[in-house]
Design a protein around this motif. Structure first.
Motif, PDB file in Angstrom:
ATOM      1  N   LEU A  83       6.059 -18.374   4.369  1.00 30.85           N
ATOM      2  CA  LEU A  83       6.490 -17.813   5.282  1.00 30.85           C
ATOM      3  C   LEU A  83       5.682 -16.408   4.222  1.00 30.85           C
ATOM      4  N   ASP A  84       4.670 -15.962   5.078  1.00 30.77           N
ATOM      5  CA  ASP A  84       4.652 -14.684   3.945  1.00 30.77           C
ATOM      6  C   ASP A  84       5.710 -13.982   3.479  1.00 30.77           C
ATOM      7  N   GLU A  85       5.870 -13.481   1.941  1.00 32.24           N
ATOM      8  CA  GLU A  85       6.527 -12.635   1.458  1.00 32.24           C
ATOM      9  C   GLU A  85       6.857 -11.301   2.295  1.00 32.24           C
ATOM     10  N   GLY A  86       6.002 -10.786   2.449  1.00 33.75           N
ATOM     11  CA  GLY A  86       5.793  -8.981   3.098  1.00 33.75           C
ATOM     12  C   GLY A  86       6.787  -9.475   4.511  1.00 33.75           C
ATOM     13  N   LEU A  87       5.910  -9.886   5.519  1.00 34.68           N
ATOM     14  CA  LEU A  87       6.664 -10.374   6.400  1.00 34.68           C
ATOM     15  C   LEU A  87       8.018 -10.200   6.633  1.00 34.68           C
ATOM     16  N   PHE A  88       8.219 -11.512   6.113  1.00 34.66           N
ATOM     17  CA  PHE A  88       9.701 -11.358   5.507  1.00 34.66           C
ATOM     18  C   PHE A  88      10.732  -9.937   4.884  1.00 34.66           C
ATOM     19  N   ASP A  89       9.476 -10.238   4.165  1.00 35.35           N
ATOM     20  CA  ASP A  89      10.682  -8.841   3.907  1.00 35.35           C
ATOM     21  C   ASP A  89      10.949  -8.211   4.472  1.00 35.35           C
ATOM     22  N   ALA A  90      10.056  -7.367   4.836  1.00 31.56           N
ATOM     23  CA  ALA A  90       9.490  -6.628   6.131  1.00 31.56           C
ATOM     24  C   ALA A  90      10.663  -6.972   7.380  1.00 31.56           C
ATOM     25  N   LEU A  91      10.436  -7.547   7.687  1.00 29.02           N
ATOM     26  CA  LEU A  91      12.164  -8.315   8.793  1.00 29.02           C
ATOM     27  C   LEU A  91      13.278  -7.954   8.280  1.00 29.02           C
ATOM     28  N   VAL A 149      14.497  -5.963   5.855  1.00 22.98           N
ATOM     29  CA  VAL A 149      14.620  -4.312   5.116  1.00 22.98           C
ATOM     30  C   VAL A 149      14.745  -4.019   7.606  1.00 22.98           C
ATOM     31  N   ILE A 150      14.078  -4.437   8.172  1.00 20.80           N
ATOM     32  CA  ILE A 150      14.299  -3.979   9.866  1.00 20.80           C
ATOM     33  C   ILE A 150      16.205  -4.074  10.632  1.00 20.80           C
ATOM     34  N   ALA A 151      15.702  -5.194   9.748  1.00 17.11           N
ATOM     35  CA  ALA A 151      17.237  -5.885  10.226  1.00 17.11           C
ATOM     36  C   ALA A 151      18.222  -5.127   9.399  1.00 17.11           C
ATOM     37  N   ALA A 152      18.390  -5.199   8.234  1.00 18.22           N
ATOM     38  CA  ALA A 152      19.368  -4.005   7.121  1.00 18.22           C
ATOM     39  C   ALA A 152      19.484  -2.404   7.759  1.00 18.22           C
ATOM     40  N   GLY A 153      18.069  -1.765   8.176  1.00 15.87           N
ATOM     41  CA  GLY A 153      18.298  -0.450   8.668  1.00 15.87           C
ATOM     42  C   GLY A 153      18.135   0.566   7.150  1.00 15.87           C
ATOM     43  N   SER A 154      18.430   0.001   6.648  1.00 17.28           N
ATOM     44  CA  SER A 154      17.891   0.882   5.003  1.00 17.28           C
ATOM     45  C   SER A 154      18.087   0.072   3.419  1.00 17.28           C
ATOM     46  N   VAL A 155      17.423   0.258   2.254  1.00 19.71           N
ATOM     47  CA  VAL A 155      17.005  -0.497   0.985  1.00 19.71           C
ATOM     48  C   VAL A 155      18.721  -0.834   0.287  1.00 19.71           C
ATOM     49  N   SER A 156      20.152  -0.422   0.634  1.00 20.06           N
ATOM     50  CA  SER A 156      21.178  -0.449  -0.445  1.00 20.06           C
ATOM     51  C   SER A 156      20.927  -2.074  -0.350  1.00 20.06           C
ATOM     52  N   PRO A 157      21.770  -2.361  -1.280  1.00 16.88           N
ATOM     53  CA  PRO A 157      21.951  -3.661  -1.389  1.00 16.88           C
ATOM     54  C   PRO A 157      22.913  -4.898  -0.714  1.00 16.88           C
ATOM     55  N   GLN A 158      24.032  -4.079   0.299  1.00 22.90           N
ATOM     56  CA  GLN A 158      24.831  -3.941   1.016  1.00 22.90           C
ATOM     57  C   GLN A 158      23.652  -4.246   2.289  1.00 22.90           C
ATOM     58  N   ALA A 180      21.290  -7.321   2.152  1.00 20.82           N
ATOM     59  CA  ALA A 180      21.891  -8.748   2.392  1.00 20.82           C
ATOM     60  C   ALA A 180      22.218  -9.206   3.620  1.00 20.82           C
ATOM     61  N   HIS A 181      23.242  -8.106   4.844  1.00 20.25           N
ATOM     62  CA  HIS A 181      22.712  -8.225   5.712  1.00 20.25           C
ATOM     63  C   HIS A 181      21.962  -8.405   6.735  1.00 20.25           C
ATOM     64  N   GLY A 182      20.520  -7.848   6.133  1.00 23.61           N
ATOM     65  CA  GLY A 182      19.600  -8.050   7.164  1.00 23.61           C
ATOM     66  C   GLY A 182      19.246  -9.967   6.261  1.00 23.61           C
ATOM     67  N   TYR A 183      19.062  -9.835   5.104  1.00 29.31           N
ATOM     68  CA  TYR A 183      18.453 -11.144   4.823  1.00 29.31           C
ATOM     69  C   TYR A 183      19.621 -12.456   5.458  1.00 29.31           C
ATOM     70  N   ASP A 184      20.981 -12.315   5.744  1.00 31.42           N
ATOM     71  CA  ASP A 184      21.485 -13.325   6.840  1.00 31.42           C
ATOM     72  C   ASP A 184      20.760 -13.264   7.770  1.00 31.42           C
ATOM     73  N   ALA A 185      19.848 -11.758   9.301  1.00 31.60           N
ATOM     74  CA  ALA A 185      19.928 -12.456   9.834  1.00 31.60           C
ATOM     75  C   ALA A 185      18.489 -12.554   9.903  1.00 31.60           C
ATOM     76  N   VAL A 186      17.742 -12.567   9.416  1.00 27.90           N
ATOM     77  CA  VAL A 186      16.252 -13.288   9.229  1.00 27.90           C
ATOM     78  C   VAL A 186      16.907 -14.506   8.854  1.00 27.90           C
ATOM     79  N   VAL A 187      17.380 -15.222   8.021  1.00 32.16           N
ATOM     80  CA  VAL A 187      17.792 -17.132   7.977  1.00 32.16           C
ATOM     81  C   VAL A 187      17.951 -16.924   9.309  1.00 32.16           C
ATOM     82  N   SER A 188      18.689 -16.147  10.201  1.00 30.83           N
ATOM     83  CA  SER A 188      18.907 -17.223  10.811  1.00 30.83           C
ATOM     84  C   SER A 188      18.352 -17.231  12.270  1.00 30.83           C
ATOM     85  N   LEU A 189      17.508 -16.194  12.212  1.00 35.73           N
ATOM     86  CA  LEU A 189      16.104 -16.104  12.683  1.00 35.73           C
ATOM     87  C   LEU A 189      14.937 -16.884  12.780  1.00 35.73           C
TER      88      LEU A 189
END
Length: 395
Positions: free
Chosen positions: A330-338, A340-349, A352-361
């Motif tokens: 899975l393209d890293e750029g595509l994964f990372d973009a998803l 960041v979209i779920a996170a709403g910002s690039v703060s560490p917290q 982490a929330h956005g990463y969990d959302a994409v794993v769930s997706l």
């Protein structure tokens, strides 16, 4: 002159063939019961000769008498239609004749016409019991990009999130391009007798054209250039575009690829950073749900008549997996973009929330693939194995 069968009468009075007599003759003949002659009276100059010439050209026997009457026997040569025009499964022939051509199902087809060569010319290959219903639903659910989407919504999210949205929209444009090419190609191969299937495929192509427009427009909405098209994505989509078998292409695109896309669009409708992104994703998801439904309906019916198709479907997944084995996961750029979209910002917290959302997706996509594979008769174990082989760039 007399006939053993009761004749039907038409009085043309003084109207000649240069005044519309042929219109009345054709009308009378179309209402004539099979085997019954038509008795005609005419008073125009040269009526008898003109009538004989007109009848010969249409395969009709014309007999004249001394009183200015004529009798036409026979029916204009024509081919029979189906048993009716009802949209029920048993009203549709398994294999319409090649001379049916472009005629509407249920029409009478005049004999002597040309043959047409449509590669997808049997009911077993193309039919779906849900096609007519899905077409009506799709036709009534068409939406106008200009009025259905709040394009004037101001941007309030940070640049990093907009970068991510543009990357996803760029990916969606090329994915939807492939999703347009495939049904458009097969629509031209389906025998027009199966018109509901042609209509569904044509409507799918129209849906994808609209999706391409709105995804590209959203990508450029706030002045950003389009993102990058990766080699792995292009190679994956190429295998869909080049699949020559209608059933296999429908399986790979609609059941697997567009099923994944449906989950992705719902993700964007939930996590998109602005009303435009959310609305675009929501409207496109409604269309994609119909595309998936048609693929399942079409393949489900075909599998009921051809159990061997299931093995071909499995082999198609395996062949595609092997063809793309050398591409990146899975393209890293595509994964990372998803993320960041779920996170709403690039703060560490937030990340982490956005990463969990994409794993769930990703997990949701896998569950959806397994469920659709089970609907097509695969065992839980087979469905899990085939789902795990699906292309890693989602489509």
């Amino acid at each position: 002159m007399s006939s053993p069968l009761a004749s039907f009468h038409l009085d043309l009075e003084g109207i000649g063939f240069d005044q519309g007599a042929s219109v009345l003759l054709r009308r009378a003949l179309s209402q004539l019961p099979p085997g019954r002659p038509l008795r005609v009276r005419g008073g125009s100059a040269g009526f008898g000769d003109a009538l004989q010439a007109w009848g010969r050209a249409r395969g009709l026997a014309v007999q004249l008498d001394a009183d200015g009457h004529a009798e036409l026997a026979g029916q204009p040569t024509s081919g029979g239609g189906a048993s009716g025009d009802a949209l029920t499964d048993d009203a549709v022939l398994e294999t319409p004749p090649s001379t049916w051509g472009l005629a509407a199902r249920g029409a009478r087809v005049e004999g002597g016409g040309p043959s047409f060569d449509f590669p997808l010319a049997t009911k077993q290959e193309v039919w779906s019991d849900e096609a007519a219903c899905l077409y009506r639903q799709g036709a009534s659910a068409q939406w106008d990009p200009e009025s259905a989407i709040p394009w004037l919504t101001p941007r309030t999210h940070p640049d990093e999130v907009e970068d991510a949205v543009v990357a996803i929209m760029t990916y969606l444009v090329e994915s939807e391009t492939a999703a347009l090419v495939v049904p458009a190609r097969f629509a031209s191969q389906v025998h027009p007798y199966f018109r509901e299937v042609m209509q569904v495929l044509a409507l799918q192509a129209a849906d994808e054209a609209r999706h391409m427009e709105v995804f590209a427009r959203r990508a450029r909405l706030y002045g950003w250039p389009l993102g990058t098209s990766t080699v792995s994505a292009q190679l994956s989509l190429k295998t869909l575009v080049e699949e020559p078998d209608f059933a296999l292409a429908s399986f790979l695109l609609a059941v697997l690829g567009e099923g994944n896309l449906l989950a992705l669009l719902r993700f964007l409708a939930l996590h998109g950073p602005d009303a435009v992104c959310q609305r675009v994703a929501h409207l496109a998801a409604q269309d994609e749900a119909r595309h998936v439904a048609f693929g399942l309906s079409h393949l489900g019916r075909q599998l009921a008549h051809d159990p061997g198709l299931q093995e071909r479907l499995a082999h198609a997944v395996e062949r595609r997996h092997e063809a793309l084995a050398e591409t990146t996961p899975l393209d890293e750029g595509l994964f990372d973009a998803l993320v960041v979209i779920a996170a709403g910002s690039v703060s560490p917290q937030a990340i982490a929330h956005g990463y969990d959302a994409v794993v769930s997706l990703i997990a949701e996509m896998d569950r959806g693939r397994r469920l659709r594979l089970r609907r097509l008769g695969f065992s839980p174990r087979e469905a899990a194995a085939l789902s795990a082989l699906h292309t890693r760039n989602l489509m």
